[in-house]
Structure formats: C-alpha cells, structure tokens
Design a protein around this motif. Structure first.
Motif, mmCIF file in Angstrom:
data_model
loop_
_atom_site.group_PDB
_atom_site.id
_atom_site.type_symbol
_atom_site.label_atom_id
_atom_site.label_comp_id
_atom_site.label_asym_id
_atom_site.label_seq_id
_atom_site.Cartn_x
_atom_site.Cartn_y
_atom_site.Cartn_z
ATOM 1 N N ALA A 132 1.840 -11.740 21.927
ATOM 2 C CA ALA A 132 0.897 -11.398 20.670
ATOM 3 C C ALA A 132 0.562 -9.916 20.655
ATOM 4 C CB ALA A 132 -0.103 -12.488 20.517
ATOM 5 N N ASP A 133 0.892 -9.397 19.322
ATOM 6 C CA ASP A 133 0.734 -7.942 19.258
ATOM 7 C C ASP A 133 -0.067 -7.496 17.918
ATOM 8 O OD1 ASP A 133 2.171 -6.753 21.791
ATOM 9 O OD2 ASP A 133 3.354 -8.280 20.975
ATOM 10 N N ALA A 134 -0.680 -6.740 17.821
ATOM 11 C CA ALA A 134 -1.488 -6.333 16.429
ATOM 12 C C ALA A 134 -1.883 -4.992 16.474
ATOM 13 C CB ALA A 134 -2.531 -7.202 16.224
ATOM 14 N N TYR A 135 -2.089 -4.375 15.477
ATOM 15 C CA TYR A 135 -2.325 -3.050 15.210
ATOM 16 C C TYR A 135 -2.440 -2.567 13.702
ATOM 17 C CZ TYR A 135 -3.486 1.916 16.526
ATOM 18 O OH TYR A 135 -4.052 3.002 16.855
ATOM 19 N N LYS A 136 -3.330 -1.594 13.261
ATOM 20 C CA LYS A 136 -3.423 -1.141 12.055
ATOM 21 C C LYS A 136 -3.546 0.431 12.049
ATOM 22 C CE LYS A 136 -6.091 -5.039 9.802
ATOM 23 N NZ LYS A 136 -7.383 -5.683 8.914
ATOM 24 N N TYR A 137 -2.664 0.979 11.009
ATOM 25 C CA TYR A 137 -2.785 2.473 10.992
ATOM 26 C C TYR A 137 -2.513 2.705 9.783
ATOM 27 C CZ TYR A 137 2.225 2.527 11.151
ATOM 28 O OH TYR A 137 3.751 2.636 10.849
ATOM 29 N N SER A 138 -2.802 4.067 9.299
ATOM 30 C CA SER A 138 -2.560 4.638 7.798
ATOM 31 C C SER A 138 -1.633 5.833 8.084
ATOM 32 C CB SER A 138 -3.993 4.873 7.070
ATOM 33 O OG SER A 138 -4.598 3.801 6.988
ATOM 34 N N ARG A 139 -1.019 6.029 6.899
ATOM 35 C CA ARG A 139 -0.113 7.436 6.730
ATOM 36 C C ARG A 139 0.250 7.636 5.363
ATOM 37 N NH1 ARG A 139 6.030 6.951 8.109
ATOM 38 N NH2 ARG A 139 5.711 8.938 6.574
ATOM 39 N N THR A 140 0.242 8.946 4.928
ATOM 40 C CA THR A 140 0.651 9.296 3.616
ATOM 41 C C THR A 140 2.099 9.539 3.546
ATOM 42 O OG1 THR A 140 -1.591 9.959 3.243
ATOM 43 C CG2 THR A 140 0.357 10.758 1.917
ATOM 44 N N PHE A 141 2.942 9.223 2.546
ATOM 45 C CA PHE A 141 4.262 9.610 2.555
ATOM 46 C C PHE A 141 4.563 9.801 0.807
ATOM 47 C CE2 PHE A 141 4.513 5.083 2.013
ATOM 48 C CZ PHE A 141 5.261 4.834 0.988
ATOM 49 N N GLY A 159 -0.171 4.866 2.583
ATOM 50 C CA GLY A 159 0.294 3.596 3.175
ATOM 51 C C GLY A 159 -0.573 3.053 4.154
ATOM 52 N N LYS A 160 -0.910 1.805 4.217
ATOM 53 C CA LYS A 160 -2.117 0.987 5.192
ATOM 54 C C LYS A 160 -1.171 -0.081 5.879
ATOM 55 C CE LYS A 160 -6.347 2.222 2.922
ATOM 56 N NZ LYS A 160 -7.708 1.776 2.578
ATOM 57 N N ALA A 161 -0.506 0.544 7.096
ATOM 58 C CA ALA A 161 0.122 -0.616 7.735
ATOM 59 C C ALA A 161 -0.553 -1.705 8.554
ATOM 60 C CB ALA A 161 1.276 0.044 8.536
ATOM 61 N N THR A 162 -0.062 -2.856 8.555
ATOM 62 C CA THR A 162 -0.919 -3.862 9.444
ATOM 63 C C THR A 162 0.427 -4.456 10.143
ATOM 64 O OG1 THR A 162 -2.480 -4.550 7.636
ATOM 65 C CG2 THR A 162 -1.946 -6.164 9.197
ATOM 66 N N LEU A 163 0.366 -4.276 11.560
ATOM 67 C CA LEU A 163 1.255 -4.947 12.296
ATOM 68 C C LEU A 163 0.579 -6.135 12.960
ATOM 69 C CD1 LEU A 163 2.303 -1.612 14.380
ATOM 70 C CD2 LEU A 163 3.412 -2.697 12.349
ATOM 71 N N LYS A 164 1.272 -7.133 12.902
ATOM 72 C CA LYS A 164 0.834 -8.615 13.575
ATOM 73 C C LYS A 164 1.920 -9.470 13.730
ATOM 74 C CE LYS A 164 -1.367 -11.205 10.612
ATOM 75 N NZ LYS A 164 -2.469 -11.718 9.698
ATOM 76 N N GLY A 202 0.461 -1.757 2.820
ATOM 77 C CA GLY A 202 -0.113 -1.650 1.779
ATOM 78 C C GLY A 202 0.140 -0.226 1.024
ATOM 79 N N LEU A 203 0.278 -0.105 -0.312
ATOM 80 C CA LEU A 203 0.556 1.089 -0.834
ATOM 81 C C LEU A 203 -0.443 1.450 -2.058
ATOM 82 C CD1 LEU A 203 4.314 0.819 -1.530
ATOM 83 C CD2 LEU A 203 3.053 1.911 0.277
ATOM 84 N N SER A 204 -0.989 2.596 -2.220
ATOM 85 C CA SER A 204 -1.573 3.126 -3.277
ATOM 86 C C SER A 204 -1.722 4.632 -3.363
ATOM 87 C CB SER A 204 -3.282 2.608 -3.123
ATOM 88 O OG SER A 204 -3.783 3.627 -2.061
#
Length: 209
Positions: free
Chosen positions: A49-58, A67-72, A101-103
């Motif tokens: 079981a793995d999880a993480y969250k991070y953000s990046r702009t592209f 971009g807000k990535a949710t790894l689960k 997620g995108l905005s």
C-alpha cells in the motif's frame, strides 16, 4: 528419539519459511508499507500500500496549469524466486487511485487560439484496477532486517482528462468558449495518451519476524 530429531530437522526449516516480513518503502508510487509471506521455497505473496501527494506547474498549448497529484495504490502480488535466492519476478492486480487535479492560476487564457477571461479546472483519471509486473530483490526468509527493491510497470491504461471552465462576461462567450474548451480537452487527452504505462521503482527496508 531419532524419529523426533528427524521430524525436528524437517519442521524447523518449514517454520522459518513460514515467517513473514513487514517493511516500509519509498519510490515512484510514494511512501508505503508492505507485508510479505512465503508460500513455498520459490513462491511468495506480497501486499503493498503506497500513497503520496505533490504539486507541480506545467504548460500545455500555452496554458499554465497548477497540477495537484494524488498517488494512492494497493497491490496483491505473487513473487516467484526462480534462482532460489533473493531475486524475484512479481506480478498481480493493483488498485490504482492515482489522479491529477488541474486548475489555472491566471484568468487571461488563450484557448484553442482564442483569448478569454476565464478560469479552468479539471482532473486526469486512470483505470482503477490494473495489472502490475516487475522484478525485484528481497524475500521473507531468515530473520532480522533486509533491504528490498522493486523495478516494474503499472499498466494503467490511457488516462482521461476532463476540463471545466467559466468565462466572463458569460452571455457574450458561452457558446464559443464551450467549443474551444472541448477542443482544449481533446488536445490535453492526446498529449497524455502515452502515460498508460507508469514506471515503478521502490527501495525499502523489511523486518522478518
């Protein structure tokens, strides 16, 4: 007495083989926990079981996205040890809860070559249940601490992006804006279609008990 000694010599390795291991790991799927249990000398079962969250702009087609990535993810793998050592070949099903997620951080946007005062938001989704295959190092035999390693691929299918947006002044640009928004969504989907394979690399530490 000899019979009991012979039985003990048979049962002791079997009992050692029955020991499982609990570990922690970190890698491209995030931070995780893993439990391994041997089925035989050449096969084992493993739950991750793995999880993480991070953000990046592209930038895509001249539009900046936050971009807000949710790894689960969670996987149930069969490990095969073909050489009777720590090298393993692994495969099995995985629950894939990864999403992005995108905005848009600004309101001055050029969408499908047309300027707008607008905001966009959306999400990139993947198939929820997918296969995993890979190779690695580590097995729950013996006792104490050991290093684990995995290198593989998640076959997550072609991702799907959806975009929503608001435009102002709304009465003046609604129809054209919606058409351009659909064109931008199609362009975004075309740009991410090659991400149907997600590389996995993970390094961990396990304790066999």
């Amino acid at each position: 007495m000899k019979k009991w000694l012979a039985l003990a010599l048979i049962l002791v390795p079997a009992a050692a083989m029955a020991d499982g291991s609990l570990g922690v790991r970190a890698g491209s799927l995030g931070l995780g926990l893993e439990f391994s249990y041997p089925i035989s000398g050449s096969l084992g079962v493993r739950l991750n079981a793995d999880a993480y969250k991070y953000s990046r702009t592209f930038n895509q087609d001249g539009i900046d996205y936050d971009g807000k990535a949710t790894l689960k993810t969670a996987s149930l793998l069969i490990d095969w040890y073909p050489f009777a050592n720590n090298f393993r070949i692994s495969a099995g099903p995985m629950y894939n809860g990864n999403k992005l997620g995108l905005s848009t951080p600004t309101t001055s946007l050029t969408i499908n070559n047309n300027p707008y005062t607008a905001t966009l938001d959306g999400q990139v989704d993947f198939k929820k249940f997918v296969p995993y295959a890979g190779i690695g190092y580590g097995r729950p035999i013996g006792s104490g601490l050991s290093i684990t390693f995995d290198l593989g691929v998640v076959f997550q299918g072609t991702p799907t992006a959806t975009l929503n947006g608001t435009c102002s002044p709304a009465p003046a640009c609604t129809a054209a804006f919606q058409n351009d928004l659909k064109a931008q969504e199609a362009s975004l989907n075309d740009s991410i279609k090659d991400f149907r394979y997600y590389p996995v690399i993970a390094l961990g530490l396990a304790y066999t008990f």
